[in-house]
Design a protein around this motif. Structure first.
Motif, PDB file in Angstrom:
ATOM      1  N   ASP A 141       0.826  -1.210   0.000  1.00 45.85           N
ATOM      2  CA  ASP A 141       0.000   0.000   0.000  1.00 45.85           C
ATOM      3  C   ASP A 141       0.861   1.261   0.000  1.00 45.85           C
ATOM      4  OD1 ASP A 141      -2.299  -1.634   0.236  1.00 45.85           O
ATOM      5  OD2 ASP A 141      -2.239  -1.511   2.438  1.00 45.85           O
ATOM      6  N   ASN A 177      -7.280   1.970  -4.981  1.00 47.69           N
ATOM      7  CA  ASN A 177      -7.885   1.694  -6.283  1.00 47.69           C
ATOM      8  C   ASN A 177      -6.838   1.544  -7.378  1.00 47.69           C
ATOM      9  OD1 ASN A 177     -10.613   1.559  -5.593  1.00 47.69           O
ATOM     10  ND2 ASN A 177     -10.775   3.783  -5.570  1.00 47.69           N
ATOM     11  N   LYS A 204      -4.852  -1.866  -7.511  1.00 51.52           N
ATOM     12  CA  LYS A 204      -5.598  -3.121  -7.689  1.00 51.52           C
ATOM     13  C   LYS A 204      -5.136  -3.856  -8.937  1.00 51.52           C
ATOM     14  CE  LYS A 204      -9.859  -2.236  -5.260  1.00 51.52           C
ATOM     15  NZ  LYS A 204     -11.248  -1.832  -5.339  1.00 51.52           N
TER      16      LYS A 204
END
Length: 172
Positions: free
Chosen positions: A44, A83, A86
């Motif tokens: 992340d 997002n 992904k």
């Protein structure tokens, strides 16, 4: 220590190398786990750094140089990586970050930075900030997230270190 553009760009150029050397080919247990709800994994964090390279640092540098305080910065989406990352592998993210950082430092070197270090821009929440503040923040932002990654990764062995946890501030 006073801000030094050359030293700052040297450090900024090393972040992708550090992350690639550290994270590449590690099992997902190290790179995709976090510290619990509402925390970030190393994966992340790399995605977050990429988003910053695309939408934060150089666009804001240009805005300060071109418009000063007349036009505020666009707000930064601190969670966009969830997002945009992904379906990507960590390897893809590390390569993308490396390429973006290289390009951004090349762009930075072509801009009239030195003569504009004290020129102000306008942050949407913080108000007036100088170009020097922005560039110093870019450096510290990298260091902050490297620190965060070490903490998140150490957390995975938090219980495994046994009684030594008392001496290991990163997992207290």
């Amino acid at each position: 220590m006073e801000f030094n553009l050359k030293q700052s760009t040297i450090l900024l150029s090393r972040t992708p190398l550090i992350l690639k050397a550290w994270l590449q080919d590690l099992p997902a247990d190290w790179t995709h786990k976090n510290e619990g709800e509402d925390t970030w994994s190393a994966f992340d964090i790399v995605g977050h750094l990429i988003h910053g390279e695309k939408t934060d640092w150089i666009p804001r540098v240009r805005l300060i140089i071109e418009s000063g305080e007349d036009k505020p910065f666009e707000p930064f989406d601190r969670f966009a990586q969830f997002n945009s990352s992904k379906g990507k592998s960590l390897e893809e993210l590390l390569t993308e970050f490396e390429n973006l950082r290289h390009e951004n430092l090349r762009t930075l070197s072509s801009l009239p930075v030195t003569e504009n270090l004290d020129k102000k821009g306008r942050h949407p929440a913080l108000g007036g900030v100088t170009l020097k503040h922005l560039l110093a923040t870019w450096v510290v932002h990298d260091l902050n997230h490297i620190h965060q990654m070490s903490r998140v990764m150490a957390f995975q062995y938090r219980d495994e270190v046994g009684v030594w946890r008392e001496y290991l501030g990163v997992v207290k």
